[in-house]
Write a protein that holds these residues in place. Sequence first.
Motif, PDB file in Angstrom:
ATOM      1  N   ALA A  59       0.713  -1.330   0.019  1.00  0.00           N
ATOM      2  CA  ALA A  59       0.179  -0.032   0.040  1.00  0.00           C
ATOM      3  C   ALA A  59       0.933   1.350  -0.101  1.00  0.00           C
ATOM      4  CB  ALA A  59      -0.798   0.017   1.250  1.00  0.00           C
ATOM      5  N   THR A 369      -2.657  10.046  -2.129  1.00  0.00           N
ATOM      6  CA  THR A 369      -3.839   9.651  -1.654  1.00  0.00           C
ATOM      7  C   THR A 369      -3.426   8.372  -0.904  1.00  0.00           C
ATOM      8  OG1 THR A 369      -4.081   8.435  -3.807  1.00  0.00           O
ATOM      9  CG2 THR A 369      -5.028  10.854  -3.587  1.00  0.00           C
ATOM     10  N   ASN A 370      -4.673   8.002  -0.061  1.00  0.00           N
ATOM     11  CA  ASN A 370      -4.677   6.824   0.645  1.00  0.00           C
ATOM     12  C   ASN A 370      -3.278   6.338   1.190  1.00  0.00           C
ATOM     13  OD1 ASN A 370      -7.038   6.233  -0.497  1.00  0.00           O
ATOM     14  ND2 ASN A 370      -6.319   5.430  -2.425  1.00  0.00           N
ATOM     15  N   PRO A 372      -0.745   5.096   3.963  1.00  0.00           N
ATOM     16  CA  PRO A 372      -1.031   3.984   4.654  1.00  0.00           C
ATOM     17  C   PRO A 372      -0.703   4.033   6.107  1.00  0.00           C
ATOM     18  CG  PRO A 372       0.888   3.615   3.211  1.00  0.00           C
ATOM     19  CD  PRO A 372       0.322   5.041   2.853  1.00  0.00           C
TER      20      PRO A 372
END
Length: 388
Positions: A59, A369-370, A372
């Motif tokens: 991720a 973005t995102n 982890p």
Amino acid sequence: MAGKFGRIRLAAALGAACATLVVLPTAAQAAPTAAQAAPAAAADPHAGTLAALKAFQSAAGPGAGVYAGDAANSWSLSAGTGTINTNAPIQPDEHFRAGSQTKTFTAATVLQLVDEGKVSLETPIEKYLPGVVQGNGYDGNAITVRQLLHHTSGIAAYEPLLSRPAANPDGSYSLDALVREGLKRAPASAPGTAYLYSNTNYMILGMLVEKTTGTPVHRAITDRIITPLGLTRTVFPAPGDHSLPTPAVNGYHGVRFAGLYFWTPVLDYDPSAFSSSGAMISTERDLAKFYQALIGGKVVSPAALAEMQNAKGADYEGGGYGLGLIRRDLPCGGSAWGHNGMVPGYYSMTMVTADGRHVSVVTNAHLTTNVPAAQMDKVVTTALCEGR
């Protein structure tokens, strides 16, 4: 993130373009023979951390590494690669930009000045830096040194990646200009009433260190902390110094979406844009050594360390925030202390416990973005709790 970027690399489930996940155990964890494989795998003391690291790397960036252990021994694991399209597992002595882990070094330096009677936590910043924190709704007479360290000053959040003042002729940034830029944002709350993480707080503290010591903040932190602790692979670069010492983990900017990932190398930038809030360079091993020394009472006095570990009224991503220290309450009991960091190319975290357990994690991408964060925390807590 850091200006213009180079060519884009696309890799995913696209045949030969697919990047390879590489897990590198330490020598002590070398691959067993066929007859030994099953029992050795079952006995692997770091299987949980390895699984968490793989999940984090999947991720995160092209690679991820963890350096961990206890007061007597250390070990390391790596997943993916430190350089795209190569097999170059991240190693614990490779340099990377540590980002906001710099804040703990800055806080420790301020607490040393408190120990020396040169600074008081309860004194308004106006006394030390007259006229600096004034205007646009701010009053330095109402904001204490403690509140700056604790992120309870009410000063609005500021991200240097998104807005910077005019650079100096050499391309570097001065602390006072960065502070003025940060203070263009209206106050988020009255001083002492709410927690809000802001880089401007630690840029102001950098100015406090400079005013009190008569030394540039990069030199003060080097002389007071980096050199005495023997952190030979840790650097607080001077303004204008863009270099990343070798060996280094290559940093990337990128995104992950629906199984695809896009990496662009982070181009050269001047880390003085982050200064005392995030400019430092270090390694997993050196960062673990620093936090072990700090929590072990070798950097500031016991009273000053207790102040740094006072995280009341300042929650941060599921944990607490003291004076330049993040607290993580562990599932196996007790708490760990450290900080995370994110700058172009890198996302990292180091945590240690009072009994000498330590973990330092890095991935070589700054995701837009995102982020982890949960996967990072899983690596940290698993490494600190495994086998207990």
